[in-house]
Every structure is written in C-alpha cells, then in structure tokens.
Design an enzyme around this catalytic site. Structure first.
Site, PDB file in Angstrom:
ATOM      1  N   GLY A  12       0.962  -1.118  -0.148  1.00  0.00           N
ATOM      2  CA  GLY A  12      -0.224  -0.025   0.057  1.00  0.00           C
ATOM      3  C   GLY A  12       0.799   1.154  -0.010  1.00  0.00           C
ATOM      4  O   GLY A  12       0.354   2.302   0.472  1.00  0.00           O
ATOM      5  N   ASN A  14       1.473   3.419  -2.658  1.00  0.00           N
ATOM      6  CA  ASN A  14       0.622   4.162  -3.445  1.00  0.00           C
ATOM      7  C   ASN A  14      -0.552   4.843  -2.617  1.00  0.00           C
ATOM      8  O   ASN A  14      -0.983   5.927  -2.786  1.00  0.00           O
ATOM      9  CB  ASN A  14       0.239   3.681  -4.766  1.00  0.00           C
ATOM     10  CG  ASN A  14       1.301   3.676  -5.599  1.00  0.00           C
ATOM     11  OD1 ASN A  14       1.773   5.075  -6.028  1.00  0.00           O
ATOM     12  ND2 ASN A  14       1.768   2.752  -6.375  1.00  0.00           N
ATOM     13  N   MET A  90      -3.800  -7.074  -7.088  1.00  0.00           N
ATOM     14  CA  MET A  90      -3.347  -8.161  -7.961  1.00  0.00           C
ATOM     15  C   MET A  90      -4.385  -8.938  -8.465  1.00  0.00           C
ATOM     16  O   MET A  90      -3.867 -10.143  -8.227  1.00  0.00           O
ATOM     17  CB  MET A  90      -2.102  -8.648  -7.212  1.00  0.00           C
ATOM     18  CG  MET A  90      -1.053  -7.627  -6.830  1.00  0.00           C
ATOM     19  SD  MET A  90      -0.348  -6.749  -8.357  1.00  0.00           S
ATOM     20  CE  MET A  90       0.390  -8.028  -8.825  1.00  0.00           C
ATOM     21  N   LYS A  91      -5.392  -8.703  -8.703  1.00  0.00           N
ATOM     22  CA  LYS A  91      -6.515  -9.646  -9.140  1.00  0.00           C
ATOM     23  C   LYS A  91      -7.036  -9.078 -10.305  1.00  0.00           C
ATOM     24  O   LYS A  91      -7.494  -7.704 -10.550  1.00  0.00           O
ATOM     25  CB  LYS A  91      -7.492  -9.967  -8.229  1.00  0.00           C
ATOM     26  CG  LYS A  91      -8.349 -10.832  -8.388  1.00  0.00           C
ATOM     27  CD  LYS A  91      -9.581 -10.946  -7.518  1.00  0.00           C
ATOM     28  CE  LYS A  91     -10.584 -12.117  -7.890  1.00  0.00           C
ATOM     29  NZ  LYS A  91     -11.461 -11.639  -8.989  1.00  0.00           N
ATOM     30  N   ILE A  92      -7.176  -9.669 -11.383  1.00  0.00           N
ATOM     31  CA  ILE A  92      -7.691  -9.393 -12.742  1.00  0.00           C
ATOM     32  C   ILE A  92      -9.351  -9.145 -12.525  1.00  0.00           C
ATOM     33  O   ILE A  92      -9.894 -10.164 -12.007  1.00  0.00           O
ATOM     34  CB  ILE A  92      -7.700 -10.238 -13.865  1.00  0.00           C
ATOM     35  CG1 ILE A  92      -6.198 -10.388 -14.095  1.00  0.00           C
ATOM     36  CG2 ILE A  92      -8.219 -10.015 -15.191  1.00  0.00           C
ATOM     37  CD1 ILE A  92      -5.651 -11.484 -15.082  1.00  0.00           C
ATOM     38  N   LEU A  93      -9.880  -7.962 -12.937  1.00  0.00           N
ATOM     39  CA  LEU A  93     -11.177  -7.689 -12.634  1.00  0.00           C
ATOM     40  C   LEU A  93     -11.909  -8.251 -13.696  1.00  0.00           C
ATOM     41  O   LEU A  93     -11.659  -8.351 -14.849  1.00  0.00           O
ATOM     42  CB  LEU A  93     -11.601  -6.188 -12.628  1.00  0.00           C
ATOM     43  CG  LEU A  93     -10.944  -5.586 -11.423  1.00  0.00           C
ATOM     44  CD1 LEU A  93     -10.989  -4.005 -11.837  1.00  0.00           C
ATOM     45  CD2 LEU A  93     -11.511  -5.853 -10.109  1.00  0.00           C
ATOM     46  N   ASN A 107      -5.875   2.867 -12.965  1.00  0.00           N
ATOM     47  CA  ASN A 107      -4.870   1.948 -12.418  1.00  0.00           C
ATOM     48  C   ASN A 107      -3.588   2.510 -12.634  1.00  0.00           C
ATOM     49  O   ASN A 107      -3.312   3.059 -13.673  1.00  0.00           O
ATOM     50  CB  ASN A 107      -5.136   0.483 -13.318  1.00  0.00           C
ATOM     51  CG  ASN A 107      -4.105  -0.688 -12.824  1.00  0.00           C
ATOM     52  OD1 ASN A 107      -3.949  -0.875 -11.606  1.00  0.00           O
ATOM     53  ND2 ASN A 107      -3.261  -1.301 -13.835  1.00  0.00           N
ATOM     54  N   HIS A 109       0.216   1.037 -13.320  1.00  0.00           N
ATOM     55  CA  HIS A 109       1.312   0.027 -13.763  1.00  0.00           C
ATOM     56  C   HIS A 109       2.693   0.254 -13.823  1.00  0.00           C
ATOM     57  O   HIS A 109       2.838   1.308 -14.483  1.00  0.00           O
ATOM     58  CB  HIS A 109       0.442  -0.610 -15.286  1.00  0.00           C
ATOM     59  CG  HIS A 109       1.307  -1.799 -15.536  1.00  0.00           C
ATOM     60  ND1 HIS A 109       1.088  -2.952 -15.046  1.00  0.00           N
ATOM     61  CD2 HIS A 109       2.320  -1.929 -16.714  1.00  0.00           C
ATOM     62  CE1 HIS A 109       1.859  -3.775 -15.657  1.00  0.00           C
ATOM     63  NE2 HIS A 109       2.441  -3.270 -16.672  1.00  0.00           N
TER      64      HIS A 109
END
Length: 212
Positions: A12, A14, A90-93, A107, A109
């Site tokens: 966390g 950011n 870290m989970k694809i929506l 987001n 990256h």
C-alpha cells in the site's frame, strides 16, 4: 468532494501517497474505503491508522470471480464512490465489473505501456537491455493493463543498476503522479469519452500526458 475507493493487495505505498494527498488537501476528495483481496495486506493497517473503513473480500468466500466482483461492486455502490483507484490490486477484474464502472476505474502499472503488461516488469525491462523504464496510469477496461492511457513518467536504467535501484526510481514517480491524476479526476479536469482520455476537454495523446 469526490468519494474515492482504493483497491489493494499488498504493502500500500501508493495508497499511503493518496492518503497523504487527501489529508493535506492536495486532492479534493475523500477516501471512503479501502478494499483488499488479501487479509494480510499491510495497506489495511495504513488505512486503519488514517481512520478509513476497510473491507476484505477473499476469493475463497465466493463460488467464482464474478460472484466476488459483484459483491465488491455492490459495496462500492453502497459507498457512493465516484472513483475507484487500483493501487497494487493483484487480481484481474471481470469484464462485468469494469463495464459497470466505465470511466470510474483507474490503475497504475509499473511499465511504459504497451510495453511489459503483466508481472515482473522491472526485470523484463532490464533483461531486454532497455535504457529507460517507467510507469503508466490508465483508465481500466476489459483488457488487462489496457484502457486509455492518462499519464506516463519515464525513469533511466543505468548499466550498473541493481533491480532495486530501478524499482525505487519507478516508485518515486508513482508516488508523485498517482495523487496528481486523482486530483485531476476529482476536480473534473479528467474524464473518459468514447474510450479516450480527456484532460481539460482536450484528448490526450495515445501515450497520455508525459510527466517530466
């Protein structure tokens, strides 16, 4: 004042930069919740220290990804969120989630997209012999690390750099730039129209705003 929900999975850092920017008044917005898919994420402790409500949604609690994302989406709507910030989530929506909140999800990256979507971006840039690397902030759509680019910031890679040197350089830019972009959104300067990012009613270039 816009309501912000931040999604995290880990440390966390950011999130902390965003908390600091809202606390100082730099961002004209309020973090109304921090949501994590990991109960052990240190970012939850950061949120609790700042008296921000936290919620954990673990994948094992749900039959599938869509059920999980639907539950998160319903919580976000209960919170009247104007902006959803992915900060190391870290989970694809699922497409259903991203479509439900089109233009409201951003987001960050750690690469200069479209280079190095996915994981291990710093090492991949170094292995390729790149002399520059960086980070990208973008609107989220159904494509992983896709969506209209809002801002990019570059950092150098020097021949004698260790991996941690590059990571720290990118972190520095992330912590400077993410609060800036969130402030653009909260002050109604930034929006998504027809799949394109607009700042001050001007369409941004395909690589977004170049932050120096």
């Amino acid at each position: 004042m816009k309501n912000i929900v931040v999604l995290i999975s880990g440390n966390g850092s950011n999130l902390q930069a965003i908390i600091d920017a809202t606390t100082s008044g730099y961002i004209d917005g309020k973090i109304v919740a921090v949501i994590s898919n990991k109960a052990t994420a240190y970012g939850l402790a950061r949120a609790e220290k700042a008296n921000i409500p936290t919620f954990v949604f673990s994948r094992k609690q749900f039959t599938d990804n869509l059920a999980m994302d639907t539950a998160i989406a319903e919580k976000i709507e209960q919170l009247n969120a104007d902006l959803i910030v992915l900060a190391g989530y870290m989970k694809i929506l699922t497409p259903e989630f991203t479509q439900r909140f089109t233009g409201k999800v951003i987001n960050i990256h750690p690469s200069l997209l479209p280079k190095y979507a996915g994981l291990n971006t710093h090492q991949r840039a170094m292995d390729a012999g790149d002399t520059e690397h960086g980070m990208t902030i973008h609107f989220v759509n159904e494509e992983v690390d896709g969506g209209a680019i809002i801002l990019q910031a570059k950092v150098p890679i020097y021949p004698d750099d260790a991996l941690d040197d590059v990571i720290e350089r990118v972190y520095e830019q992330e912590h400077r730039c993410y609060p800036l972009v969130i402030e653009w959104f909260c002050s109604n300067r930034l929006c998504l129209k027809n799949g394109k990012a607009y700042l001050d009613e001007q369409e941004l270039a395909s690589q977004g705003y170049a932050f120096e």
